[in-house]
Enzyme design. Sequence first.
Site, short mmCIF file in Angstrom:
data_model
loop_
_atom_site.label_atom_id
_atom_site.label_comp_id
_atom_site.label_asym_id
_atom_site.label_seq_id
_atom_site.Cartn_x
_atom_site.Cartn_y
_atom_site.Cartn_z
N CYS A 65 0.84 -1.21 0.00
CA CYS A 65 0.00 0.00 0.00
C CYS A 65 0.87 1.26 0.00
O CYS A 65 1.54 1.55 0.99
CB CYS A 65 -0.91 -0.05 1.24
SG CYS A 65 -1.74 1.48 1.64
N CYS A 100 0.11 3.88 2.70
CA CYS A 100 0.55 3.38 4.01
C CYS A 100 2.02 3.72 4.23
O CYS A 100 2.41 4.14 5.32
CB CYS A 100 0.36 1.87 4.11
SG CYS A 100 -1.36 1.33 3.95
#
Length: 103
Positions: free
Chosen positions: A30, A33
Amino acid sequence: MVTQFKTASEFDSAIAQDKLVVVDFYATWCGPCKMIAPMIEKFSEQYPQADFYKLDVDELGDVAQKNEVSAMPTLLLFKNGKEVAKVVGANPAAIKQAIAANA
């Protein structure tokens, strides 16, 4: 400091504490993230009264599912085992506001 959860029982023990517990649900693949990780680390230094953790949704998918986490990053804030706030997405201002409101 942000601590990595390795097991579901570590998660259960941590969120039961009588203090603010911030959990960053993330995935290694991600991009947002990865972008927000240094900010979460910084918040952990700014708010020493709270405990900060991260949880890899691919390693502990059952915990993510149980907490209805379907998008990453999602930050859940707990006190005494109860969710007190939820921030979905890489939104540093909203994350900081949620921490400050519950610390």
